[in-house]
Design an enzyme around this catalytic site. Structure first.
Site, PDB file in Angstrom:
ATOM      1  N   LYS A  88      -2.075   6.836   0.281  1.00  0.00           N
ATOM      2  CA  LYS A  88      -3.189   7.026   1.215  1.00  0.00           C
ATOM      3  C   LYS A  88      -4.508   6.696   0.551  1.00  0.00           C
ATOM      4  O   LYS A  88      -5.463   6.302   1.184  1.00  0.00           O
ATOM      5  CB  LYS A  88      -3.257   8.522   1.581  1.00  0.00           C
ATOM      6  CG  LYS A  88      -2.665   8.928   2.884  1.00  0.00           C
ATOM      7  CD  LYS A  88      -3.005  10.406   3.137  1.00  0.00           C
ATOM      8  CE  LYS A  88      -1.802  11.288   3.008  1.00  0.00           C
ATOM      9  NZ  LYS A  88      -1.941  12.611   2.521  1.00  0.00           N
ATOM     10  N   LYS A 106       3.526   3.275  -5.935  1.00  0.00           N
ATOM     11  CA  LYS A 106       3.933   3.839  -4.639  1.00  0.00           C
ATOM     12  C   LYS A 106       2.905   3.526  -3.553  1.00  0.00           C
ATOM     13  O   LYS A 106       1.712   3.340  -3.850  1.00  0.00           O
ATOM     14  CB  LYS A 106       4.149   5.353  -4.762  1.00  0.00           C
ATOM     15  CG  LYS A 106       2.889   6.098  -5.083  1.00  0.00           C
ATOM     16  CD  LYS A 106       3.036   7.608  -4.927  1.00  0.00           C
ATOM     17  CE  LYS A 106       1.655   8.208  -5.134  1.00  0.00           C
ATOM     18  NZ  LYS A 106       1.481   9.577  -4.818  1.00  0.00           N
ATOM     19  N   LYS A 127      -4.600  10.310 -11.297  1.00  0.00           N
ATOM     20  CA  LYS A 127      -5.817  10.407 -10.470  1.00  0.00           C
ATOM     21  C   LYS A 127      -7.057  10.488 -11.334  1.00  0.00           C
ATOM     22  O   LYS A 127      -8.098   9.950 -10.982  1.00  0.00           O
ATOM     23  CB  LYS A 127      -5.730  11.605  -9.513  1.00  0.00           C
ATOM     24  CG  LYS A 127      -4.718  11.363  -8.412  1.00  0.00           C
ATOM     25  CD  LYS A 127      -4.958  12.219  -7.190  1.00  0.00           C
ATOM     26  CE  LYS A 127      -3.979  11.819  -6.103  1.00  0.00           C
ATOM     27  NZ  LYS A 127      -3.992  12.668  -4.940  1.00  0.00           N
TER      28      LYS A 127
HETATM   29  P1  TYM Z   1       0.682  14.187   0.104  1.00  0.00           P
HETATM   30  O1  TYM Z   1      -0.238  14.539   1.214  1.00  0.00           O
HETATM   31  O2  TYM Z   1       0.223  13.226  -0.937  1.00  0.00           O
HETATM   32  O3  TYM Z   1       2.030  13.598   0.690  1.00  0.00           O
HETATM   33  C1  TYM Z   1       2.776  14.254   1.689  1.00  0.00           C
HETATM   34  C2  TYM Z   1       4.253  13.979   1.467  1.00  0.00           C
HETATM   35  O4  TYM Z   1       4.505  12.561   1.507  1.00  0.00           O
HETATM   36  C3  TYM Z   1       5.258  12.186   0.345  1.00  0.00           C
HETATM   37  N1  TYM Z   1       4.869  10.819  -0.052  1.00  0.00           N
HETATM   38  C4  TYM Z   1       5.730   9.806  -0.228  1.00  0.00           C
HETATM   39  N2  TYM Z   1       7.072   9.747  -0.102  1.00  0.00           N
HETATM   40  C5  TYM Z   1       7.661   8.539  -0.347  1.00  0.00           C
HETATM   41  N3  TYM Z   1       6.979   7.416  -0.696  1.00  0.00           N
HETATM   42  C6  TYM Z   1       5.630   7.432  -0.829  1.00  0.00           C
HETATM   43  N4  TYM Z   1       4.969   6.333  -1.153  1.00  0.00           N
HETATM   44  C7  TYM Z   1       4.950   8.667  -0.595  1.00  0.00           C
HETATM   45  N5  TYM Z   1       3.646   9.048  -0.623  1.00  0.00           N
HETATM   46  C8  TYM Z   1       3.618  10.361  -0.286  1.00  0.00           C
HETATM   47  C9  TYM Z   1       4.863  13.210  -0.714  1.00  0.00           C
HETATM   48  O5  TYM Z   1       5.833  13.279  -1.737  1.00  0.00           O
HETATM   49  C10 TYM Z   1       4.757  14.472   0.102  1.00  0.00           C
HETATM   50  O6  TYM Z   1       6.018  15.086   0.250  1.00  0.00           O
HETATM   51  N6  TYM Z   1       0.490  18.011  -3.099  1.00  0.00           N
HETATM   52  C11 TYM Z   1       1.032  17.591  -1.814  1.00  0.00           C
HETATM   53  C12 TYM Z   1       0.629  18.502  -0.665  1.00  0.00           C
HETATM   54  C13 TYM Z   1       1.010  19.934  -0.852  1.00  0.00           C
HETATM   55  C14 TYM Z   1       2.324  20.463  -0.886  1.00  0.00           C
HETATM   56  C15 TYM Z   1       2.166  21.864  -1.036  1.00  0.00           C
HETATM   57  C16 TYM Z   1       3.588  19.891  -0.802  1.00  0.00           C
HETATM   58  C17 TYM Z   1       0.138  20.972  -0.993  1.00  0.00           C
HETATM   59  N7  TYM Z   1       0.841  22.140  -1.107  1.00  0.00           N
HETATM   60  C18 TYM Z   1       3.285  22.687  -1.125  1.00  0.00           C
HETATM   61  C19 TYM Z   1       4.697  20.731  -0.890  1.00  0.00           C
HETATM   62  C20 TYM Z   1       4.540  22.112  -1.053  1.00  0.00           C
HETATM   63  C21 TYM Z   1       0.491  16.195  -1.515  1.00  0.00           C
HETATM   64  O7  TYM Z   1      -0.528  15.808  -1.991  1.00  0.00           O
HETATM   65  O8  TYM Z   1       1.235  15.510  -0.594  1.00  0.00           O
END
Ligand code: TYM
Length: 341
Positions: free
Chosen positions: A209, A206, A123
């Protein structure tokens, strides 16, 4: 719906916590890598699912947009099948315990551990020109706090979050070692299938968003026509052979096949046989059909739920109370350990 709302004190089920950022419209990667697993396993765990709105501040700097995203993401999670009777759904910012423990975790984090995080490196390269927020660096310390506050045994996420959960384990162990046994050491729960859904336009990366171009991702609000158009334009290759492969040159076809496999639950050999002698156009049509069949009902339910503001507010108020009962207890214990009570 279950008769017995999940109680934060139910001792019989292992506890999981996961989170999602309200930083844009959710896509098929979020659904297959995380949300569909949360939904499928809802009855087996005591579930805490958090809207990571403080985390979203690292990329969203418009109050009206964040307010809208927060509500929309709740409607989306409900539309995907999260049942507030079985799962505690809450906004991170409703509970000051997260930022309090987040600071404690930041102080516990050696700088090198945070600088090593690949998501930070990716990022910061991506946003280098616009300027990088310090929040991007300390982000995983706040994420560790999110998980540890709930003494979660498991963290169901997609592959891109593995390193953050590993860091959380290291921080929990460091804290326990320095201050005495306090935190449960969480496991990362990653299903092999759907753990890394790739971009349609750049299939070695990947689905994300935050990509400016939305053609690489299927958003859960895309109409059937848009889904078909995006899949029809998905990158393939010139080999004209339909088979699973880990060759990066064939990542596009492989991604389409992986999507087809996860959504049809068919074996790879059955799929390869099904497409023998067929062209990429037929593969794309078949993938589009199964994607549309999953996304259409979610989108329709989402639009229905979004109009029911009172229901969303009620769910989130209930979630806050149930989450806070657990978070407060852990933070109280932490503060005693570190000498603040
Ligand atoms: P975030 O919002 O980017 O994504 C949410 C979930 O979606 C999964 N994900 C994917 N899985 C498969 N293929 C993809 N292309 C793909 N893109 C996203 C992510 O792995 C995630 O599970 N840091 C985290 C949010 C967070 C969090 C937490 C997660 C904040 N606190 C505590 C777990 C525990 C995030 O940015 O997810």
């Amino acid at each position: 719906m279950s008769e017995n709302p999940a109680s934060p004190t139910t001792p019989s089920k292992p506890r999981v916590l996961s989170g999602i950022q309200p930083s844009g419209i959710l896509h098929l990667g979020n659904y297959l890598g995380a949300i569909s697993n949360w939904v499928a396993d809802q009855a087996h765990y005591e579930n805490f699912f958090m809207i990571a709105d403080y985390h979203a501040l690292t990329s969203v700097s418009d109050g009206a947009e964040l307010r809208k995203n927060r509500r929309e993401i709740v409607a989306m999670l409900l539309a995907c099948g999260i049942d507030p009777q079985q799962s505690v759904l809450f906004y991170q910012s409703q509970l000051p315990e997260h930022t309090e423990l987040g600071w404690i975790m930041t102080c516990l984090s050696p700088l090198g551990w945070l600088e090593r995080m690949t998501q930070y490196k990716d990022k910061s390269a991506k946003y280098a020109q616009e300027g990088i927020s310090t929040g991007l660096l300390t982000y995983p310390a706040l994420q560790a706090a999110d998980i540890l506050l709930y003494q979660a045994q498991g963290v169901p996420v997609g592959e891109d979050q593995r390193q953050h959960v590993e860091l959380t384990r290291d921080l929990a162990q460091r804290f326990n070692h320095l201050f005495g046994e306090t935190f449960t050491i969480p496991q990362v729960f990653i299903r092999k299938e759907g753990a890394k859904v790739m971009s349609l336009t750049e299939p070695v990366r990947k689905m994300s968003k935050s990509d400016k171009e939305s053609d690489g991702r299927i958003e859960l609000l895309d109409s059937a026509d848009v889904i078909r158009r995006k899949i029809r334009r998905a990158q393939t290759d010139s080999l004209r052979e339909i088979c699973f492969s880990d060759d990066p040159e064939r990542a596009g076809v492989n991604n389409l096949l992986e999507l087809y496999k996860i959504l049809t639950h068919k074996e790879p050999a059955t799929i390869t046989a099904e497409f023998e002698g067929k062209g990429y156009g037929e593969l794309k049509d078949a993938v589009a059909d199964v994607v549309v069949a999953v996304v259409n009902p979610i989108r329709e339910e989402y639009h229905r739920l979004l109009t029911d503001r009172a229901h969303i507010e009620q769910v989130m108020a209930g979630g806050k109370e149930r989450a806070q009962a657990v978070a407060r207890k852990t933070l109280g214990k932490v503060k005693k350990r570190i000498g603040m009570v």
